[in-house]
Structure formats: structure tokens, C-alpha cells
Scaffold this motif. Structure first.
Motif, mmCIF file in Angstrom:
data_model
loop_
_atom_site.group_PDB
_atom_site.id
_atom_site.type_symbol
_atom_site.label_atom_id
_atom_site.label_comp_id
_atom_site.label_asym_id
_atom_site.label_seq_id
_atom_site.Cartn_x
_atom_site.Cartn_y
_atom_site.Cartn_z
ATOM 1 N N ILE A 183 33.734 37.439 18.875
ATOM 2 C CA ILE A 183 34.115 37.947 20.476
ATOM 3 C C ILE A 183 34.551 39.722 20.507
ATOM 4 N N ASN A 184 33.653 40.136 20.665
ATOM 5 C CA ASN A 184 34.210 41.411 20.522
ATOM 6 C C ASN A 184 34.514 42.240 22.158
ATOM 7 N N LEU A 185 34.652 41.316 23.421
ATOM 8 C CA LEU A 185 34.023 41.823 24.660
ATOM 9 C C LEU A 185 35.047 43.410 25.303
ATOM 10 N N ASN A 186 34.220 44.616 26.037
ATOM 11 C CA ASN A 186 35.168 45.855 26.367
ATOM 12 C C ASN A 186 35.195 45.151 27.356
ATOM 13 N N PRO A 187 35.824 45.814 28.093
ATOM 14 C CA PRO A 187 37.574 45.477 29.762
ATOM 15 C C PRO A 187 36.106 45.107 30.459
ATOM 16 N N ILE A 188 35.224 46.135 30.896
ATOM 17 C CA ILE A 188 33.993 45.936 31.892
ATOM 18 C C ILE A 188 33.481 44.176 31.393
ATOM 19 N N THR A 189 32.805 43.690 30.136
ATOM 20 C CA THR A 189 32.354 42.729 30.642
ATOM 21 C C THR A 189 33.202 41.519 31.011
ATOM 22 N N SER A 190 34.570 41.679 30.232
ATOM 23 C CA SER A 190 35.783 40.676 29.861
ATOM 24 C C SER A 190 35.741 40.333 31.652
ATOM 25 N N LEU A 191 35.722 41.581 32.194
ATOM 26 C CA LEU A 191 36.314 41.088 33.593
ATOM 27 C C LEU A 191 35.038 40.690 34.535
ATOM 28 N N TYR A 192 33.680 40.971 33.878
ATOM 29 C CA TYR A 192 32.752 40.950 34.803
ATOM 30 C C TYR A 192 32.163 39.522 34.484
ATOM 31 N N TYR A 193 32.767 38.723 33.023
ATOM 32 C CA TYR A 193 32.272 37.212 32.941
ATOM 33 C C TYR A 193 33.814 36.249 33.771
ATOM 34 N N VAL A 194 34.495 36.829 33.604
ATOM 35 C CA VAL A 194 36.134 36.257 34.047
ATOM 36 C C VAL A 194 36.278 36.448 36.108
ATOM 37 N N ALA A 195 35.631 37.345 36.277
ATOM 38 C CA ALA A 195 35.214 37.422 37.899
ATOM 39 C C ALA A 195 34.564 36.762 38.549
ATOM 40 N N PRO A 196 33.162 35.694 38.242
ATOM 41 C CA PRO A 196 32.871 34.830 39.039
ATOM 42 C C PRO A 196 33.302 33.297 38.478
ATOM 43 N N CYS A 197 33.249 33.258 37.808
ATOM 44 C CA CYS A 197 34.598 31.699 37.291
ATOM 45 C C CYS A 197 35.561 31.585 38.863
ATOM 46 N N CYS A 198 36.134 32.663 38.757
ATOM 47 C CA CYS A 198 37.867 32.421 39.274
ATOM 48 C C CYS A 198 37.119 32.534 40.147
ATOM 49 N N PHE A 199 35.983 32.411 41.313
ATOM 50 C CA PHE A 199 36.163 33.081 42.536
ATOM 51 C C PHE A 199 35.430 31.716 43.262
ATOM 52 N N VAL A 200 34.704 31.365 42.500
ATOM 53 C CA VAL A 200 34.132 29.640 42.215
ATOM 54 C C VAL A 200 36.212 29.116 42.235
ATOM 55 N N PHE A 201 36.032 29.446 41.470
ATOM 56 C CA PHE A 201 37.763 28.336 41.252
ATOM 57 C C PHE A 201 38.847 28.393 42.413
ATOM 58 N N LEU A 202 38.377 29.967 43.125
ATOM 59 C CA LEU A 202 39.479 30.087 44.226
ATOM 60 C C LEU A 202 38.745 29.542 45.630
ATOM 61 N N SER A 203 37.372 29.381 45.492
ATOM 62 C CA SER A 203 36.542 28.842 46.856
ATOM 63 C C SER A 203 37.231 27.507 47.538
ATOM 64 N N VAL A 204 37.679 27.002 46.231
ATOM 65 C CA VAL A 204 38.265 25.342 46.776
ATOM 66 C C VAL A 204 39.175 25.146 47.699
ATOM 67 N N PRO A 205 40.378 26.243 47.308
ATOM 68 C CA PRO A 205 41.788 25.489 47.756
ATOM 69 C C PRO A 205 41.537 26.575 49.522
ATOM 70 N N TRP A 206 40.270 27.982 49.068
ATOM 71 C CA TRP A 206 39.798 28.490 50.564
ATOM 72 C C TRP A 206 39.253 27.720 51.595
ATOM 73 N N ILE A 207 38.623 26.248 51.153
ATOM 74 C CA ILE A 207 37.496 25.920 52.336
ATOM 75 C C ILE A 207 39.102 25.068 53.001
ATOM 76 N N PHE A 208 39.601 24.709 52.072
ATOM 77 C CA PHE A 208 40.795 23.578 52.602
ATOM 78 C C PHE A 208 41.656 24.205 53.003
ATOM 79 N N VAL A 209 42.156 26.034 52.712
ATOM 80 C CA VAL A 209 43.373 26.318 53.204
ATOM 81 C C VAL A 209 43.003 27.627 54.549
ATOM 82 N N GLU A 210 42.387 28.295 53.555
ATOM 83 C CA GLU A 210 41.669 29.082 54.752
ATOM 84 C C GLU A 210 40.582 29.567 55.835
ATOM 85 N N PHE A 211 39.357 28.694 55.158
ATOM 86 C CA PHE A 211 38.763 29.310 56.461
ATOM 87 C C PHE A 211 38.341 27.997 57.337
#
Length: 338
Positions: A183-211
Motif C-alpha cells: 500500500i503506497n498511499l500518497n498524502p491525498i489518498t490516505s486523507l481521502y480514505y481516513v476522512a469518511p470513516c472518521c466522519f462516521v465514527f464522530l457521528s455517533v457521539p455527535w448524535i448524543f452529545v451535540e445534536f
């Protein structure tokens, strides 16, 4: 002949490149920290929703560069990094609500200690008692700085230390992910892969805490200029992080972080008017010495490796010459026998 100890062109080039990446990263990191503090602080822009802010950043990042990756690789490599990243961002952004920028930076100086310890656990670094002693002296300096802190808040400290632990694990894992074969990821692709799953993970506490809170404060209007420029800075910073870790190492980045921290402490004291006590500075001075010594050791190791490679190359060359000479002698011997 006295140039034995001088640095070779290769090493100088490597160091200069590292410093360039480091300078870009320091500048962007500085900007994002001060900007996030401005948005989240109740006395400034007064928008204390760290999860929502992080999610806005993630949406911005995920919309930039589509690429494909096998499901197995995604599950095994990207999801753990995404989970750690979302936890680290959530906790560190929350800490801005409770602690001053200068004190947060002092706590973040524990990062090399955390990265080294986790690197040893994950077999990415070799354990050396000398390095560990150095790491403990850095921790001691941070403890003194914390003891001298004027606006000490236990919950804020817990949040920030949690963020440091998750971030350190993530940095070591990125290095394993980026440098792992296949897996030779360049900076943009690694960010692209990580960001969506970050969003999904964050949506769980968001629904209960901030929403629920956001739903009740109907007075909020989305300020595109503030959140847009903030997201651009965050994206550029993420890009710089992946670049820096991919091109140097997670440890170089943490050593560079200490320089950035001094700048931020000076800034938060002079511009934001945070209280910085003499004991704060004394503790942080110890940290600075520890990290400086660590940097020195890493440079020595780089020099030694360079010298070793040269010796190896000259040994191989000598071996080839010897083989050539032996075959010439054997050839002449055969001729004389004929």
C-alpha cells in the motif's frame, strides 16, 4: 582527509527537505490551533461544538479525491486509523474549551514519550534505556509545568492526555500503514480514505452529545467564511501531517512539534493574554532540553547509518575488484598451462 565527520550531500539534502516539511507543518498547525481556539472558546467566537467542527473538516476532506481500495485493506488498515483519528480530534478540540492554548501545548509535549512507548510496543522502535530515561525527563518537565499552571482544569487535562495517547498510536500506525508493503498511499489518498470513516465514527457521539444542544439553539447561522477558511486550513494541515510522517518519521514530527509549541506559548501569552507562570516555563524548559537531546541522538544515528552504507558500498566494490583480479590470474594461469 579531515572530512570523515562531515555530513554527506545526501544527508544534508534529507535534513533540508525534512526542515522544509517541518516549517510548512508548523505554520499550518499554528494557524489551525489558534483558529480552532477562536471558534470554540466561549469568550471569543463562542461556538463550543468540537465534534461538529471536526465533522465539518472531515466532510470537506472527503469531498476532494476519490480513489478505490480493496475492502480487506480498508477494514484492516484504514478503519483503525480513522477510529483513532476521530477520538484524538474530538478530545483535543474539546480541551480548548477548558484549557489555555499555552497549557495545551505543554501537555502535548508528551507526544514523543507516547510515540516512543507505543513504537516499542508495536515493535516499530527498539527499546533503549537511555532513550527511555530521556522520555521520563520530558514527562517530569511536563508534570512541573502542570503543577505551575494557573488555570488547571482536571477534566481538560484528562481530555488532552487522552488525545495524546490516541494521536501517538495513530502516528505509529500511519507509519506502519504508509510504509507497509503493497500500500503506497500518497498524502491525498490516505486523507481521502481516513476522512469518511472518521466522519462516521464522530457521528455517533455527535448524535448524543451535540445534536440535541444544536437543535435547541436555533439562533445559529452557518458562517461560510469562518467555517470554510477553517476547513481549508485543517485540510492543508492534514495533508502536511501525512507528508511529514511519510517522508520523515512520526518522531521527527514530534520533535518539530516542540518548536511550534514554544511559538504558540509566546503567542498565547502575548496576543491571547493567557497567564504563563515562571514554573510553567521552568517545566517546559526541561521538556525542551529533553527533546533537544533526543533530536541530537537521532541525527547521530542518521550519520552512523550513512557512514555504514558507504563502508558497505566500498566493501562490495573491493570484493568485485578482488574477484576480477582472481579471474584474471586464473585466466593467465590457464594460458600458461596451454
Amino acid at each position: 582527509m579531515g572530512k570523515g565527520h562531515a555530513l554527506s550531500d545526501g544527508v544534508i539534502k534529507k535534513i533540508l527537505l525534512s526542515y522544509t516539511y517541518v516549517a510548512i507543518w508548523i505554520f499550518l498547525s499554528f494557524t489551525v490551533i489558534v483558529y480552532n481556539k477562536y471558534i470554540l472558546d466561549k469568550k471569543l467566537y463562542n461556538w463550543p461544538y468540537p465534534i461538529t467542527l471536526t465533522m465539518i473538516h472531515m466532510v470537506f476532506c472527503s469531498s476532494l479525491a476519490p480513489v478505490s481500495m480493496s475492502r480487506e485493506t480498508y477494514l484492516r488498515s484504514v478503519i483503525p486509523i480513522g477510529a483513532l483519528y476521530s477520538l484524538s480530534l474530538w478530545l483535543s478540540n474539546s480541551a480548548y474549551i477548558y484549557l489555555s492554548v499555552s497549557f495545551i501545548q505543554m501537555l502535548k509535549a508528551l507526544m514523543p514519550v507516547a510515540v516512543y512507548s507505543i513504537g516499542v510496543l508495536l515493535k516499530k522502535e527498539t527499546f533503549k534505556s537511555q532513550t527511555m530515561t530521556n522520555m521520563l525527563s520530558i514527562s517530569f518537565g511536563v508534570a512541573i509545568a502542570a503543577y505551575g499552571e494557573a488555570k488547571f482544569d482536571v477534566w481538560g487535562v484528562v481530555l488532552q492526555l487522552g488525545a495524546v495517547a490516541f494521536e501517538a498510536t495513530r502516528l505509529v500506525l500511519i507509519q506502519i500503514l504508509l510504509t507497509s508493503k503493497g500500500i503506497n498511499l500518497n498524502p491525498i489518498t490516505s486523507l481521502y480514505y481516513v476522512a469518511p470513516c472518521c466522519f462516521v465514527f464522530l457521528s455517533v457521539p455527535w448524535i448524543f452529545v451535540e445534536f440535541p444542544v444544536l437543535r435547541e439553539t436555533s439562533s445559529f447561522h452557518f458562517d461560510f467564511v469562518i467555517f470554510g477558511t477553517n476547513s481549508v486550513c485543517a485540510f492543508a494541515l492534514n495533508l502536511a501531517v501525512f507528508l511529514l510522517v511519510g517522508k520523515t518519521s512520526a518522531l521527527t514530527m514530534n520533535v518539530a512539534g516542540v518548536v511550534k509549541d514554544w511559538l504558540l506559548i509566546a503567542f498565547s501569552w502575548s496576543v491571547i493574554k493567557d497567564t504563563v507562570t515562571p514554573l510553567n516555563l521552568f517545566g517546559y524548559g526541561l521538556v525542551f532540553l529533553g527533546v533537544g537531546y533526543y533530536n541530537h541522538c537521532k541525527l547521530q544515528a542518521l550519520k552512523a547509518k550513512d557512514a555504514q552504507n558507504k563502508v558497505q558500498a566500498s566493501d562490495e566494490e573491493a570484493g568485485k575488484l578482488l574477484e576480477q583480479r582472481e579471474s584474471e590470474v586464473a585466466g593467465k594461469r590457464n594460458e600458461s598451462q596451454d
